[in-house]
Design a protein around this motif. Structure first.
Motif, PDB file in Angstrom:
ATOM      1  N   THR A   1      58.242  69.258  95.485  1.00 27.90           N
ATOM      2  CA  THR A   1      59.600  69.362  94.975  1.00 27.90           C
ATOM      3  C   THR A   1      60.277  69.571  96.571  1.00 27.90           C
ATOM      4  OG1 THR A   1      59.502  71.808  95.175  1.00 27.90           O
ATOM      5  CG2 THR A   1      58.996  70.633  92.935  1.00 27.90           C
TER       6      THR A   1
ATOM      7  N   GLY B   1      61.988  67.936  90.990  1.00 25.19           N
ATOM      8  CA  GLY B   1      60.684  67.714  90.841  1.00 25.19           C
ATOM      9  C   GLY B   1      60.220  67.524  89.339  1.00 25.19           C
TER      10      GLY B   1
ATOM     11  N   LYS C   1      62.226  74.349  96.780  1.00 26.87           N
ATOM     12  CA  LYS C   1      61.735  75.456  97.007  1.00 26.87           C
ATOM     13  C   LYS C   1      61.679  75.776  98.227  1.00 26.87           C
ATOM     14  CE  LYS C   1      59.452  74.974  92.415  1.00 26.87           C
ATOM     15  NZ  LYS C   1      60.750  75.107  91.696  1.00 26.87           N
TER      16      LYS C   1
ATOM     17  N   ASN D   1      57.225  64.702  88.208  1.00 29.11           N
ATOM     18  CA  ASN D   1      55.991  64.786  87.299  1.00 29.11           C
ATOM     19  C   ASN D   1      56.051  63.863  86.158  1.00 29.11           C
ATOM     20  OD1 ASN D   1      54.202  66.158  88.908  1.00 29.11           O
ATOM     21  ND2 ASN D   1      55.207  68.085  88.450  1.00 29.11           N
TER      22      ASN D   1
ATOM     23  N   ALA E   1      54.464  72.055  94.777  1.00 32.18           N
ATOM     24  CA  ALA E   1      55.683  72.646  94.629  1.00 32.18           C
ATOM     25  C   ALA E   1      55.676  74.092  95.425  1.00 32.18           C
ATOM     26  CB  ALA E   1      56.110  72.732  93.316  1.00 32.18           C
ATOM     27  N   HIS E   2      54.690  74.859  95.209  1.00 36.05           N
ATOM     28  CA  HIS E   2      54.575  76.206  95.743  1.00 36.05           C
ATOM     29  C   HIS E   2      53.660  76.199  97.058  1.00 36.05           C
ATOM     30  CE1 HIS E   2      56.896  77.644  92.476  1.00 36.05           C
ATOM     31  NE2 HIS E   2      56.306  76.621  91.779  1.00 36.05           N
TER      32      HIS E   2
ATOM     33  N   GLY F   1      65.380  67.744  94.423  1.00 37.12           N
ATOM     34  CA  GLY F   1      64.627  66.618  94.360  1.00 37.12           C
ATOM     35  C   GLY F   1      63.016  66.595  94.186  1.00 37.12           C
TER      36      GLY F   1
ATOM     37  N   HIS G   1      51.878  73.269  85.482  1.00 38.66           N
ATOM     38  CA  HIS G   1      53.394  73.398  85.376  1.00 38.66           C
ATOM     39  C   HIS G   1      53.883  72.625  84.174  1.00 38.66           C
ATOM     40  CE1 HIS G   1      57.854  72.948  86.158  1.00 38.66           C
ATOM     41  NE2 HIS G   1      57.749  74.229  86.496  1.00 38.66           N
TER      42      HIS G   1
ATOM     43  N   ASP H   1      48.347  72.189  89.950  1.00 39.08           N
ATOM     44  CA  ASP H   1      49.221  72.705  90.690  1.00 39.08           C
ATOM     45  C   ASP H   1      47.949  72.845  91.978  1.00 39.08           C
ATOM     46  OD1 ASP H   1      50.872  72.729  88.649  1.00 39.08           O
ATOM     47  OD2 ASP H   1      51.301  74.910  88.798  1.00 39.08           O
TER      48      ASP H   1
END
Ligand code: PLP
Length: 402
Positions: free
Chosen positions: A247, A119, A250, A123, A218-219, A256, A144, A187
């Motif tokens: 990503t 990840g 997670k 970016n 990602a989250h 990746g 991030h 994000d």
């Protein structure tokens, strides 16, 4: 000790940091880098021979170790071996990469997707491929590090706005000269705070000022949206992100990163982004694991519901016990401690009582906003969460936070 033939400033820098680390170790305040020896379903782990409740995991839907995902990885090893023949652009592309990219595109409601080996790298390479000198990139202050690094690497004019402040974003957009390429990046869910970007307003502003919008999910994948598809689903605003980044490390228990978006964008990145052209392909087992994980999310919808219930219990329970958890609405729950030292002490007291949590200190967060960055997952049961909160409460009283 001195290293021979090297510049002193570099040495002093190394020594200063190592001193800090060693003094934390000596005071029993250093809990980073601890190896986990067994997973026990993900909600509990074995660390240094002790069984502990895991409250620092990114595996939000509890998918690490899922039998179907493990089996997919094993099959891929049997079929392709453990590595590739090199970079994706040349001989490194396998059919499993193509399958995974189609799965991601479907899951993210996009025309196409491209994957990278982390990840972080996604970016870095994507922002710096799309933008260059003379362009503008506008970024939330709490984005991030990988986004920040991508922005800096691009050479574009880098403007930041205070966290989640859409009026300030608008002022930034007004600063960009007419006719210049501009990208707004944020994000979806902030990794240290657990709060959600004001997405509807951000989408409106990007439309109004004709800026590209890139969102790092990602989250948010597995966390936001009724079926865990992320922020567009959460706000019922399908098709509004130009560059959907995520990503595979997670909620997706692999490694990746990816970009999903329009076919032309993905085609461009396959021919222009340096991390795709100059870095080896994702290993087949990891690609197959990621592919299976997206399928499991859709086939086991109870996981998203359970994560939501667990997050609610955790946030409300910690608040009721007197902790400041900022504006979190998700599974990432900051437990504010104040100075760095207090976050270290909280960690020590919790870990001594077999609750695995970790501190986040400055410069990762502003000074005096050091915290435990605690997380819950769908693998936890309500009773476990209650016990973990009792331990955090005990620690908070000892350290003098509550
Ligand atoms: N973006 C965000 C918001 C993250 O939190 C992270 C990881 O911590 C990354 C990107 C980097 O992803 P990866 O760990 O898969 O390289």
């Amino acid at each position: 000790m001195q290293f021979p033939n090297i510049d002193d400033t570099i040495y002093q820098r190394i020594e200063a940091l190592n001193k800090r680390v060693n003094s934390a170790r000596q005071a029993d305040l250093y809990y980073y880098n601890q190896p986990i020896s067994e997973l026990l379903g993900g909600s509990r782990v074995i660390v240094k021979g002790r069984e502990m409740g895991m409250y620092a995991s990114y595996s939000y839907l509890g998918l690490v170790g899922h039998p179907r995902i493990n089996a997919a990885a094993k099959d891929a090893i049997e079929r392709y071996g453990t590595g590739t023949h090199g970079v994706r652009f040349l001989a490194g592309s396998l059919t499993i990469h193509k399958t995974l990219e189609e799965t991601i595109a479907n899951f993210k409601n996009a025309e196409a997707a491209v994957t990278y080996t982390s990840g972080y790298v996604t970016n870095l390479t994507v922002v710096s491929t799309l933008l260059g000198r003379g362009d503008y990139v506008i970024s939330d202050k709490l984005n991030h590090a990988s986004i920040v690094d991508g922005c800096l690497m691009s050479g574009a004019k880098f403007l930041r706005f205070p966290h989640n402040d859409m009026d300030a974003l608008e002022r930034r957009l007004q600063q960009v000269p007419a006719g210049v390429a501009k990208l707004v990046v944020a994000d979806a869910v902030f990794s240290m705070d657990g709060d959600v970007i004001d997405f509807p307003k951000m989408v409106d502003l990007c439309k109004q000022y004709k800026a590209w919008l890139m969102i790092d999910e990602a989250h948010s994948v597995g966390v936001l949206g009724k079926t865990g598809r992320g922020i567009e689903e959460h706000f019922n605003l399908p098709g509004t992100i130009d560059i959907k980044m995520g990503t595979l490390s997670k909620t997706i228990p692999s490694v990746g990163g990816y970009i999903a978006g329009k076919m032309e964008l993905v085609e461009y990145l396959r021919h222009a982004s340096r991390a795709y052209i100059f870095s080896a392909a994702l290993p087949p087992a990891q690609a197959a694991a990621a592919n299976a994980a997206f399928e499991v999310i859709l086939d086991e919808p109870w996981r998203v519901d359970k994560l939501r219930a667990n997050s609610k219990q955790f946030i409300q329970g910690l608040k009721m016990r007197g902790f400041n958890t900022l504006y979190t609405q998700t599974a990432i729950v900051p437990v504010l401690c104040g100075e760095d030292e207090k976050a270290y002490l909280m960690t020590r007291e919790a870990q001594h009582r077999d609750i695995f949590v970790l501190p986040v200190i400055s410069p990762a967060v502003p000074p005096d906003l050091a915290r435990l960055r605690a997380t819950v997952t769908a693998a936890h049961e309500p009773d476990d969460i209650e016990k973990a909160m009792n331990v955090i409460e005990e620690a908070g009283k000892i350290v003098g936070i509550i």
